[in-house]
Design a protein around this motif. Structure first.
Motif, PDB file in Angstrom:
ATOM      1  N   CYS A  54     -11.547 -84.881  29.029  1.00 49.81           N
ATOM      2  CA  CYS A  54     -11.604 -86.063  28.169  1.00 49.81           C
ATOM      3  C   CYS A  54     -10.613 -87.131  28.613  1.00 49.81           C
ATOM      4  O   CYS A  54      -9.514 -86.839  29.073  1.00 49.81           O
ATOM      5  N   PRO A  94     -12.166 -93.293  23.757  1.00 51.51           N
ATOM      6  CA  PRO A  94     -12.248 -91.897  24.218  1.00 51.51           C
ATOM      7  C   PRO A  94     -13.665 -91.493  24.618  1.00 51.51           C
ATOM      8  O   PRO A  94     -14.660 -91.922  24.017  1.00 51.51           O
ATOM      9  N   TYR A 112     -14.646 -88.323  18.442  1.00 51.39           N
ATOM     10  CA  TYR A 112     -13.569 -87.780  19.267  1.00 51.39           C
ATOM     11  C   TYR A 112     -12.277 -87.773  18.461  1.00 51.39           C
ATOM     12  O   TYR A 112     -12.044 -88.673  17.644  1.00 51.39           O
ATOM     13  N   VAL A 157     -14.320 -82.975  20.540  1.00 56.80           N
ATOM     14  CA  VAL A 157     -15.503 -83.814  20.443  1.00 56.80           C
ATOM     15  C   VAL A 157     -16.510 -83.118  19.536  1.00 56.80           C
ATOM     16  O   VAL A 157     -16.660 -81.897  19.587  1.00 56.80           O
ATOM     17  N   HIS A 214      -8.173 -87.249  19.521  1.00 56.81           N
ATOM     18  CA  HIS A 214      -7.172 -86.934  20.541  1.00 56.81           C
ATOM     19  C   HIS A 214      -5.917 -86.345  19.896  1.00 56.81           C
ATOM     20  O   HIS A 214      -5.798 -86.275  18.669  1.00 56.81           O
ATOM     21  N   CYS A 241     -15.792 -88.003  27.011  1.00 55.94           N
ATOM     22  CA  CYS A 241     -15.741 -86.815  27.861  1.00 55.94           C
ATOM     23  C   CYS A 241     -16.058 -87.213  29.297  1.00 55.94           C
ATOM     24  O   CYS A 241     -17.150 -87.721  29.579  1.00 55.94           O
ATOM     25  N   MET A 252      -8.538 -83.100  23.695  1.00 58.38           N
ATOM     26  CA  MET A 252      -9.301 -83.694  22.585  1.00 58.38           C
ATOM     27  C   MET A 252     -10.249 -82.680  21.966  1.00 58.38           C
ATOM     28  O   MET A 252     -10.490 -81.601  22.517  1.00 58.38           O
TER      29      MET A 252
END
Length: 309
Positions: free
Chosen positions: A187, A133, A85, A207, A87, A135, A205
């Motif tokens: 997320c 982090p 991930y 992923v 951010h 989803c 974010m």
């Protein structure tokens, strides 16, 4: 195997199996998915409670996708390795009157903007919160025809808000439609089990996922293999405060646990009630401790001492 990238220039706020795929991949490929925050880009790090009050709530949960997995069909499953991930250094959490666990106890919209470091945030006075982090939404298109709101999760995955969908986890999803129609979004930089105020740390974010198609492997509902760290390692190094409630109405027990945790945060570091409530939403873990003593249930809320500066 190939690497793919799918940007967030187009997002969807509904599940609908009729959407054309934005990307087609092969089993074994890797895809990096760019995602808006849960407001679908309506909020920014400069936003206020007034901005959120005026936002279009029908746009909540902007999903990036669908992604077609070549050869996928009903009765197959996707094995999704969550690799990484990334951010964008900010997130938000809100209170909306009429929503969330304590839905009747707050009469004004509240918006907390979090400034995110690489692994922590110090945006709440007196607290340092770890980032984990994940989803909130990973899913495939539903079997039924039509358009469906993104809020309810189901056998297809969707808005599960399982905070252990972190990097290093592997998610298995059943396939219901040709190509699967994989989507991701919503997320969270961090979340407590329960997400009680209605949000985690909602963050835009990226992923990166590794996607494998497993043929003829029916699955009734999502299945997750997670690395095993169910609590942030830093939190485990200090005591955990546990607020315990027993009774016959599990939802009312959860409310009592959260009220007690709110009071504790207010008394210990001087947070406002709104600040304490959103803090509970991103770090307090609600657990069912026992169901065996019918009709009594026991709910426990766990708050790590390590968050206090």
């Amino acid at each position: 195997m190939a690497d793919h990238y799918l940007d967030k220039s187009i997002t969807y706020n509904r599940w609908d199996r009729s959407y054309e795929p934005r990307l087609s991949i092969q089993s074994g490929d890797t895809v990096t998915i760019e995602m808006n925050d849960a407001s679908d880009g309506q909020l920014s790090k400069e936003s206020t409670a007034t901005d959120w009050e005026k936002a279009d709530k029908m746009r909540v949960h902007g999903l990036t996708g669908p992604i077609e997995v070549a050869g996928a069909g009903k009765g197959d499953r996707l094995k999704i390795d969550i690799i990484e991930y990334e951010h964008e250094n900010w997130a938000w959490t809100s209170i909306i009157p009429g929503l969330g666990l304590l839905d009747t106890e707050f009469d004004e919209v509240f918006l907390q903007i979090w400034e995110l470091g690489e692994t922590q945030t110090c945006s709440m006075p007196g607290l340092t919160l770890d980032l984990n982090p994940f989803c909130g939404i990973i899913g495939v298109q539903r079997e039924a025809l039509g358009e469906f709101r993104t809020r309810p999760p189901g056998a297809f995955g969707g808005n599960m808000d399982v905070k252990h969908l972190v990097a290093g986890s592997t998610l298995h999803l059943p396939v219901f439609v040709p190509g699967a129609g994989l989507c991701a979004g919503d997320c969270h930089a961090a979340q407590g089990d329960g997400e009680v105020s209605i949000n985690g740390m909602e963050a835009p974010m990226k992923v990166t996922l590794g996607v494998e198609l497993i043929k003829d492997a029916p699955l009734e509902s999502p299945y997750l293999i997670t690395p095993g760290e169910l609590v942030s390692p830093r939190y485990s190094a200090k005591p955990i405060h546990a607020f315990i409630e027993s009774g016959e109405d599990p939802r009312e027990l959860c409310k009592n646990v959260v009220r007690r945790a709110i009071r504790y945060l207010q008394e210990r570091v001087g947070l406002t009630r709104q600040q304490a409530y959103v803090t509970c939403s991103v770090v307090l873990d609600l657990k069912v401790s026992q169901l065996v003593n019918t009709p009594t249930t026991t709910i426990t809320g766990y708050l790590p001492d390590a968050i206090f500066d």
